[in-house]
Design an enzyme around this catalytic site. Structure first.
Site, PDB file in Angstrom:
ATOM      1  N   SER A  63      21.431  53.868  37.339  1.00 52.11           N
ATOM      2  CA  SER A  63      22.884  53.819  37.176  1.00 52.11           C
ATOM      3  C   SER A  63      23.392  55.115  36.561  1.00 52.11           C
ATOM      4  CB  SER A  63      23.276  52.638  36.289  1.00 52.11           C
ATOM      5  OG  SER A  63      22.964  52.899  34.946  1.00 52.11           O
ATOM      6  N   CYS A  64      24.708  55.241  36.495  1.00 51.65           N
ATOM      7  CA  CYS A  64      25.327  56.452  35.971  1.00 51.65           C
ATOM      8  C   CYS A  64      25.119  56.614  34.473  1.00 51.65           C
ATOM      9  CB  CYS A  64      26.815  56.445  36.286  1.00 51.65           C
ATOM     10  SG  CYS A  64      27.701  55.107  35.451  1.00 51.65           S
ATOM     11  N   GLY A  65      24.735  55.551  33.794  1.00 48.44           N
ATOM     12  CA  GLY A  65      24.519  55.638  32.355  1.00 48.44           C
ATOM     13  C   GLY A  65      25.511  54.842  31.545  1.00 48.44           C
TER      14      GLY A  65
END
Length: 168
Positions: free
Chosen positions: A6-8
């Site tokens: 995921s993007c974080g």
């Protein structure tokens, strides 16, 4: 150790957990790019999007150095985050950070994560063809990144640090 693709931000209870300090802080806002040059960047990026031309299904990111007519690097990927990672990774491999004299142009919307990536690389201007999220604007203001959205058809909106943009 837990990791994900995921993007974080997804699954993070607080943004404090994803905001990182950079070895390359964004330079103090000062005149950097003309408005005419800024609004020309999406079309210039599009001219270099070979995969998009063939498929219509990928995003792109490019670094446009101040004072040069051609992009320094252009990368495409299905994921907008990945396209930006490829551009910044290219610059890291060549020892070009911090990128205080460049504009990051993306073919997507401006998100919190893209502002974070620009800030980590010392990139002072992030320009997107679509809308910025409210969080991107807030984060850009806090990190010193000029966030530009709706940059298309010769017009744009400058949401943070407009002092980097000169002219009308």
């Amino acid at each position: 150790m837990f990791t994900s693709s995921s993007c974080g931000v997804c699954g993070t209870p607080s943004l404090d957990g994803v905001v990182k300090s950079s070895a390359y802080p964004v330079a103090h806002p000062r005149p950097l790019v003309t408005a005419a040059r800024l609004v020309s960047l999406p079309d210039e990026l599009r001219e270099h999007q070979r995969v998009f031309s063939a498929t219509g299904g990928v995003h792109a990111a490019a670094l446009f150095p101040v004072g040069r007519d051609e992009p320094l690097v252009v990368r495409e990927d299905v994921g907008r985050h990945n396209a930006v990672d490829k551009v910044i990774g290219w610059a890291v491999q060549r020892g070009l950070l911090p990128l205080h004299e460049a504009v990051l142009q993306v073919s997507a919307r401006a998100s919190f994560e893209l502002v974070s990536k620009a800030a980590m690389a010392g990139i002072p201007v992030l320009s997107a063809v679509s809308a910025p999220s409210a969080l991107a604007v807030t984060h850009g203001r806090e990190r010193g990144v000029t966030v530009v959205g709706f940059n298309r058809k010769g017009r744009c909106n400058v949401y943070t640090h407009p002092e980097r943009i000169t002219g009308e």
